[in-house]
Design a protein around this motif. Structure first.
Motif, short mmCIF file in Angstrom:
data_model
loop_
_atom_site.label_atom_id
_atom_site.label_comp_id
_atom_site.label_asym_id
_atom_site.label_seq_id
_atom_site.Cartn_x
_atom_site.Cartn_y
_atom_site.Cartn_z
N SER B 264 -64.52 -29.57 -61.63
CA SER B 264 -64.32 -28.22 -62.17
C SER B 264 -64.77 -28.13 -63.64
O SER B 264 -65.48 -27.19 -64.02
CB SER B 264 -62.86 -27.80 -62.02
OG SER B 264 -61.99 -28.80 -62.45
N LEU B 268 -68.05 -26.01 -65.14
CA LEU B 268 -67.88 -25.12 -66.30
C LEU B 268 -68.85 -25.51 -67.42
O LEU B 268 -69.46 -24.65 -68.07
CB LEU B 268 -66.43 -25.18 -66.78
CG LEU B 268 -66.07 -24.33 -68.01
CD1 LEU B 268 -66.40 -22.86 -67.77
CD2 LEU B 268 -64.59 -24.49 -68.36
N THR B 393 -68.55 -17.55 -64.71
CA THR B 393 -67.09 -17.46 -64.80
C THR B 393 -66.69 -16.00 -64.69
O THR B 393 -67.40 -15.11 -65.17
CB THR B 393 -66.56 -18.06 -66.11
OG1 THR B 393 -67.31 -17.51 -67.19
CG2 THR B 393 -66.71 -19.57 -66.13
N ILE B 400 -59.11 -19.15 -69.76
CA ILE B 400 -59.06 -20.34 -68.90
C ILE B 400 -57.98 -21.27 -69.42
O ILE B 400 -57.90 -21.54 -70.63
CB ILE B 400 -60.43 -21.05 -68.90
CG1 ILE B 400 -61.48 -20.14 -68.28
CG2 ILE B 400 -60.35 -22.37 -68.13
CD1 ILE B 400 -62.91 -20.66 -68.41
N VAL B 411 -59.25 -28.17 -65.94
CA VAL B 411 -58.76 -26.79 -65.98
C VAL B 411 -57.79 -26.59 -64.82
O VAL B 411 -57.97 -27.17 -63.75
CB VAL B 411 -59.90 -25.76 -65.90
CG1 VAL B 411 -60.71 -25.75 -67.19
CG2 VAL B 411 -60.81 -26.03 -64.71
N LEU B 414 -60.17 -22.05 -62.28
CA LEU B 414 -61.45 -21.61 -62.83
C LEU B 414 -62.00 -20.44 -61.99
O LEU B 414 -62.74 -20.66 -61.02
CB LEU B 414 -62.45 -22.77 -62.85
CG LEU B 414 -63.81 -22.46 -63.50
CD1 LEU B 414 -63.65 -22.01 -64.94
CD2 LEU B 414 -64.72 -23.68 -63.42
#
Lengths: 70, 418
Positions: B264, B268, B393, B400, B411, B414
Motif C-alpha cells: 500500500s 502510494l 488517490t 490519509i 497506511v 488508502l
C-alpha cells in the motif's frame, strides 16, 4: 579471482544467487549456498564482489591473484 | 570522541534519572513528513553522533543511524537478540510478549538460531520463490479483477492485505477462511500502545491455533510448509509441535503485515512519482521492476522503530564504546537513507542502485522470506501500473492515516479511484 565459501555460516538469504547466478546456487534440500564456479571470469568480478558484500553471514571470501582478500 | 552525551552517561550513575532523561532524545522520534523518517533522527546521522536515547520505559540504548554502524551491529554476534535479557531495549510493552510464548527465531542467538533456521531454509531459496510467481500473479490478478468491477476501492483492504494474506496462507497451508482470526491477533500483537498481557494472549491464541494445524498435518499429509515440515521434522523429534507452530507464527505474522504495508505504501509512493508509475506500466522491463522494488524497500523501510540488540560483552562500533549489558538501536530506516552508502539519499530514485539496503535486516536474522517478498512486490507493482494507469488517490494526502502507532509503518487505509 578465486571464490571460497564458509557454508557453515550461510543463512540462506540468497543475495549471492541474485547477484551472480552463474557462480552461486542454493541447495534445494537445505537452502545452503553452493559454489558453481570457484574461479569466475573477470567480467563477473563486480557481481561476485557484490555477492560477497551483500552476504549477511559473510560466508563468501573473494581473493585476488596474489591470494589476498579483494 | 567527546560529545555531550558522553558526560551525561557518566553523570547517569549519580544524577537523578529525570535530569538525565530530559537531555536525551526520546526514541522513536515523531515524523514531520509521512514519507520521511523523523528529522531529528536524520540530523543525528548527518552530525555523525551516536547519542543515548530514552525509550518508553526509561531504558537508554545507544542510537546508531549510520549505514555502516547499523550493518556492523546486525552482523556482530556480540549483540544478542534475546529480548528476555535484563536491560534489552524493547520497542514497547507488547514486544515483551515475544518472550512469553514459545520463542521464535527472531529472539534466538547462535548457535541455536542457525540450527533452527537450517531446518526450514530449503523452503526459502530464490528458485522456490520464483516457483511461486505464477501463483502470486494469479492472486494479484484476482484481487484486481474484483477491485476493478467498482469505481473506487481501499487499496489496503481490497489489494494489499488480501494479496499478502492469501500468499502466506497458500505458502504455509493454513485455511484462508481463518484470515480474520489471525489478522486480528496479529494486529493486537503490533499495536505499539497495547499491553504485554493483551499481546501475549493474542500470541498464545495464534500459537494454539497453529499447533492444531501442525497436529492435523501430523495426522495426514498436507500441502504447504506446515504439512511438509510436520512430516519431515516431527517423527524423529528434530522439531517439536510447539517449535513448528512458533515457526509458522513467525512466518504468518512477519510474512503478511510487512508485505501488505509495503504494497500500500509502495503504490502510494508510485502515485507520487507519476512518470515512474507510467514507465513501469508501459515497459515490460524486469530490471526496472526489480530496481523499483529494491528502491522501494530502501526508501520506505517499513520497520520504523529500529532493530534492537543488547551487548553481551564490551564492543566498539565506529567510535562508540558500548559496554556489556547496554542496549543498542540500529535505526535501519535512517541508515537506509545514508548518503554515504546510497547516492539517492532521501530521494526515491529507482534508477539508483539500492542493493544492500537493510530493510530485511542484516546478519543471521536477515529475513528468510525476502525472495518471496520480492516476487510479491514485483508482481503487485507491475500489475497495478499496467492494469490501472489512471489510478489516483481519492482523498488529499492530509486525510490519509499513516501507521505511526504500529510497529510496521504503512497506511491504515488508502482510498483510490481510477
Amino acid at each position: 579471482m578465486k571464490v571460497t565459501l564458509d557454508p557453515e555460516r550461510c543463512v540462506g538469504a540468497g543475495h549471492c544467487v541474485l547477484s551472480a547466478g552463474t557462480v552461486f546456487d542454493q541447495d534445494e534440500a537445505d537452502g545452503v549456498v553452493l559454489l558453481l564456479d570457484p574461479e569466475p571470469a573477470e567480467d563477473l568480478a563486480d557481481a561476485v564482489l557484490e555477492a560477497a558484500d551483500l552476504c549477511p553471514a559473510r560466508a563468501i571470501l573473494v581473493t585476488g591473484a596474489d591470494g589476498r582478500p579483494v | 570522541m567527546t560529545d555531550p552525551t558522553t558526560d551525561l552517561t557518566t553523570a547517569s550513575q549519580t544524577a537523578a534519572p529525570t535530569t538525565v532523561r530530559s537531555a536525551d532524545p526520546h526514541y522513536p522520534m515523531d515524523r514531520q513528513c509521512p514519507f520521511a523518517p523523523p528529522r531529528e533522527a536524520t540530523a543525528i546521522r548527518d552530525a555523525g553522533t551516536v547519542p543515548r536515547v530514552t525509550l518508553w520505559n526509561g531504558v537508554r540504548p545507544w542510537l546508531f543511524t549510520r549505514f555502516d554502524d547499523a550493518r556492523t551491529i546486525l552482523a556482530d554476534p556480540r549483540f544478542s537478540a534475546d529480548k528476555s535479557r535484563p536491560g534489552y531495549p524493547l520497542s514497547s510493552a507488547v514486544a515483551l510478549a515475544e518472550t512469553a510464548v514459545e520463542p521464535t527465531l527472531l529472539i534466538m542467538d547462535n548457535p541455536q538460531h542457525d540450527a533452527v533456521r537450517r531446518l526450514v531454509l530449503g523452503e526459502f531459496t530464490v528458485k522456490r520463490a520464483e516457483g511461486w510467481r505464477p501463483a502470486v500473479r494469479a492472486v494479484v490478478d484476482g484481487c484486481l479483477d474484483r477491485m476493478l468491477r467498482g469505481t473506487e476501492a481501499d487499496l489496503v483492504a481490497d489489494l494489499a492485505l488480501p494479496v499478502a494474506l492469501t500468499v502466506i496462507c497458500e505458502f504455509l497451508g493454513v485455511p484462508f477462511e481463518d484470515r480474520e482470526l489471525f489478522r486480528g491477533l496479529t494486529h493486537t500483537m503490533n499495536v505499539v500502545a497495547g499491553t504485554t498481557e493483551s499481546a501475549a494472549a493474542a500470541r498464545q491464541a495464534l500459537q494454539d491455533y497453529l499447533e492444531e494445524l501442525v497436529a492435523a498435518g501430523e495426522r495426514e499429509p498436507r500441502d504447504g510448509f506446515i504439512g511438509r515440515m510436520a512430516a519431515r521434522h516431527l517423527p524423529d523429534g528434530t522439531m517439536t509441535r510447539p517449535q513448528l507452530a512458533a515457526m509458522a507464527l513467525l512466518l504468518l505474522t512477519a510474512g503478511h503485515d510487512t508485505t501488505a504495508n509495503m504494497i500500500s505504501l509502495g503504490v502510494l509512493t508510485l502515485l507520487r512519482h507519476p512518470g515512474h508509475f507510467a514507465a513501469l506500466g508501459a515497459d515490460d522491463d524486469p530490471e526496472l521492476l526489480a530496481g523499483t522494488v529494491e528502491e522501494m524497500l530502501r526508501h520506505l523501510t517499513v520497520v520504523q522503530r529500529g532493530i534492537r540488540r543488547i551487548a553481551t560483552e564490551d564492543v566498539t562500533v565506529g567510535d562508540r564504546f558500548v559496554r556489556a549489558g547496554e542496549g543498542v538501536v540500529a535505526a535501519i530506516n535512517v541508515a537506509n537513507r545514508d548518503p554515504g552508502r546510497f547516492p539517492a539519499g532521501e530521494e526515491f530514485d529507482p534508477a539508483a542502485r539500492a542493493h544492500g539496503h537493510l530493510a530485511f535486516g542484516y546478519g543471521p536474522h536477515q529475513c528468510m522470506g525476502q525472495a518471496l517478498a520480492r516476487v510479491e512486490l514485483q508482481e503487485v507493482y507491475a500489475a497495478v501500473a499496467r492494469r490501472i494507469p489512471t489510478l489516483r488517490t481519492a482523498v488529499p494526502v492530509e486525510e490519509i492515516r499513516f501507521k505511526s502507532d504500529m510497529a510496521v509503518y504503512g497506511v491504515h487505509a488508502l482510498p483510490v479511484t481510477w
